[in-house]
Design a protein around this motif. Structure first.
Motif, short mmCIF file in Angstrom:
data_model
loop_
_atom_site.label_atom_id
_atom_site.label_comp_id
_atom_site.label_asym_id
_atom_site.label_seq_id
_atom_site.Cartn_x
_atom_site.Cartn_y
_atom_site.Cartn_z
N MET A 41 54.13 45.49 -51.68
CA MET A 41 55.39 46.18 -51.42
C MET A 41 56.54 45.17 -51.40
O MET A 41 56.42 44.12 -50.79
N LYS A 42 57.62 45.48 -52.08
CA LYS A 42 58.75 44.56 -52.10
C LYS A 42 60.07 45.33 -52.18
O LYS A 42 60.06 46.53 -52.53
N ALA A 43 61.16 44.67 -51.85
CA ALA A 43 62.46 45.34 -51.77
C ALA A 43 62.84 46.00 -53.10
O ALA A 43 63.44 47.08 -53.11
N THR A 44 62.46 45.38 -54.21
CA THR A 44 62.86 45.93 -55.50
C THR A 44 62.21 47.28 -55.79
O THR A 44 62.65 48.00 -56.68
N ASP A 45 61.15 47.63 -55.01
CA ASP A 45 60.54 48.95 -55.18
C ASP A 45 61.54 50.08 -54.93
O ASP A 45 61.34 51.20 -55.39
N LEU A 46 62.59 49.79 -54.15
CA LEU A 46 63.57 50.84 -53.82
C LEU A 46 64.59 51.06 -54.94
O LEU A 46 65.37 52.01 -54.90
N ARG A 47 64.60 50.17 -55.94
CA ARG A 47 65.60 50.29 -57.00
C ARG A 47 65.48 51.65 -57.72
O ARG A 47 64.43 52.01 -58.23
N GLY A 48 66.58 52.37 -57.72
CA GLY A 48 66.65 53.62 -58.48
C GLY A 48 65.89 54.78 -57.88
O GLY A 48 65.86 55.86 -58.48
N LYS A 49 65.28 54.62 -56.70
CA LYS A 49 64.44 55.67 -56.14
C LYS A 49 65.23 56.73 -55.36
O LYS A 49 64.70 57.79 -55.05
N THR A 50 66.48 56.40 -55.02
CA THR A 50 67.30 57.31 -54.23
C THR A 50 68.55 57.67 -55.03
O THR A 50 69.15 56.82 -55.68
N ALA A 51 68.91 58.96 -54.96
CA ALA A 51 70.09 59.41 -55.70
C ALA A 51 71.08 60.09 -54.76
O ALA A 51 70.70 60.83 -53.86
#
Lengths: 384, 135
Positions: A1-11
């Motif tokens: 798990m890493k911070a970049t996993d959140l990229r683009g996941k929320t709109a």
């Protein structure tokens, strides 16, 4: 798990404003609720759909409880992390995590204040600092003045450069029908305005206005089901190094020098990729510091960078396109307005102030006395 | 003067600092482990986390790191100075420089601490120019 996993996941699928440019005889909660209503309408949702609440307040001790009760909602998760005016950009992170882990399905970020009409002057919940208070600093301007004086001493920054920031903000505000201050403004007028805390004059300071802002967020997998084009959270990062100005390690370098690179890394982007920039301009020095710390120019070159209308309409970098805290609105805390303006720009619905071909926006929140820094990169569907 | 207060019992560092000041003494904490000075007073060293902080007399020497004039109406007492002073031991503190007009305080100016009686706060640390300012 890493911070970049959140990229683009929320709109972000809904935004709303309330109480602009002023809302006499209306309470902070009423102004906030107007913004919430507009954001939900924008998203095609109802209050009953909201199950995550991310808010902060300049007047309520337990703002999530007050807000949820007033709206008649029962959130499954709330967060009211208070890091000053940057809180609402900061709320992107817990909102994104809560959505991603299924703790909620519809997250609401909101804020409202009647600071302009209601109090008549700046009122702060901020407690006096034990080892600063005996010297009677005016909160928060004395702290920002000390940072400004140091920047001028160290880099030769001039009052004219600060005035350039105020004039650019005003020229953007003149294109925004909701902005509070839209009269013509010249560098000479800023220079001649009443000195408050040397070297900051009245027109180097943000407005004190009414206003509210709200945003509705969902998981990106659902984002295309909503009426408006979604705007995606590509990267967000927070950093804070001090609370009071006497504890700031170097008054010419903010923690944006850390939050910026981390946000860019999460988004896989660089400053040159950014089409529109929204910076928390509580005072004119903020814009210079953040342009430097976020990598739009070298440290110490902020003054030279903004000369000649470079960040004004028609300049090479579009900064604070709603008029900013200096000329659009500043109801105690400005964070939501950074995000809302970025969303409107990325959707192409910013009217006369629309930046051409805006696909990537940077929002930078500041809180306390240059204390907390949160950088967010937002993008349209082409950036995923 | 090298007495160490127990980090977790008795009067806390805030109270100890205030008691020294009330006695006319400007004392700073220094970390026994990393050897750095700490201000404002703390329970743990803000550099290394150690609880072994020992009170020592401050040199009282400092340099103005930044300065501002808070503009105030004459009838309310007039303009006054607020400065950040870097102590020769390392820590920075907010204070004001007295002995000259508020706008005459400059960044880089050498200053020396002085304890004054202040009507609202009791004993208070302020600074005076080291040279030419009547220090």
């Amino acid at each position: 798990m890493k911070a970049t996993d959140l990229r683009g996941k929320t709109a972000i699928v809904g935004v709303g404003l309330g109480g602009l440019p002023s809302a006499p005889n209306r309470s902070s909660m009423e102004i906030q609720t107007e913004a919430v209503h507009h954001a939900l309408t924008d998203a095609g949702l109802n209050l009953s759909d909201v199950d995550g609440l991310f808010t902060g307040s300049s007047h309520a001790f337990m703002p999530a409880l007050s807000t949820a009760e007033y709206l008649g909602i029962r959130p499954k998760i709330s967060d009211t992390t208070m890091i000053g005016g940057s809180s609402f950009v900061g709320h992107l992170l817990p909102a994104a995590m809560a959505l991603q882990y299924g703790l909620c399905d519809v997250a609401l970020i909101c804020y409202g204040s009647n600071q302009g009409s209601g109090f008549g002057k700046l009122k702060s919940m901020s407690e006096p600092q034990t080892y600063e208070a005996p010297y009677d600093p005016r909160h928060p301007i004395t702290s920002y003045a000390l940072a400004t004086a140091r920047h001028m001493h160290q880099f030769g920054t001039r009052r004219e450069d600060l005035a350039e920031v105020a004039v650019a903000a005003r020229r953007w505000a003149q294109l925004n029908p909701l902005a509070f201050a839209r009269d013509d403004l010249t560098i000479e007028q800023v220079m001649a305005s009443r000195m408050v805390n040397d070297p900051l004059s009245k027109l180097d300071c943000c407005l004190v206005t009414d206003g509210g802002g709200a945003l509705v967020l969902v998981r990106s997998e659902r984002a295309k089901d909503f009426p408006k084009p979604p705007v995606y959270m590509l990267g967000t990062a927070m950093a804070h190094w001090h609370r009071q100005i006497s504890s700031m390690p170097d008054l010419t370098v903010t923690a944006a020098a850390e939050s910026g690179p981390r946000a860019f890394a999460m988004a896989g982007l660089a400053p040159a990729d950014v089409d529109v920039v929204e910076l928390y301009d509580a005072f004119t020095i903020n814009t210079l510091l953040f342009l430097e710390d976020l990598g739009f120019c070298a440290k110490g070159e902020g003054g030279a960078f903004v000369r000649g209308g470079r960040i004004a309409p028609g300049g090479s970098l579009a900064v604070n396109t709603n008029g900013g805290g200096l000329s659009c609105c500043h109801p105690g805390m400005y964070g939501t307005f950074l995000l809302i303006e970025a969303v409107q720009q990325l959707r192409g619905e910013a009217g006369a102030r629309q930046v051409d071909n805006a696909h990537i926006a940077l929002c930078h929140g500041n809180g306390g006395v240059l204390s907390s820094q949160v950088t967010a990169l937002l993008g349209d569907a082409s950036t995923l | 003067m090298n007495d160490m207060t127990n980090a977790f019992s008795g009067p806390g560092p805030d109270a100890v600092f205030a008691a020294y000041l009330a006695d006319g003494r400007f004392m700073l904490q220094r970390c026994d482990d990393c050897k750095k000075h700490v201000f404002y007073p703390r329970v743990l060293c803000s550099h290394c986390g150690s609880p072994k902080l020992t009170w020592q007399p401050a040199s009282s020497q400092g340099t103005v790191y930044s300065t501002t004039v808070v503009r105030r109406k004459t009838e309310q007492g007039g303009d006054y100075n607020v400065a950040l002073v870097d102590l020769s031991e390392g820590p920075r503190m907010m204070s004001r420089v007295e002995g000259l007009a508020p706008h005459e305080v400059t960044i880089g100016m050498d200053v020396r601490a002085k304890i004054i009686d202040e009507p609202r706060h009791g004993k208070l640390l302020v600074f005076m120019p080291t040279q030419g300012g009547g220090a």
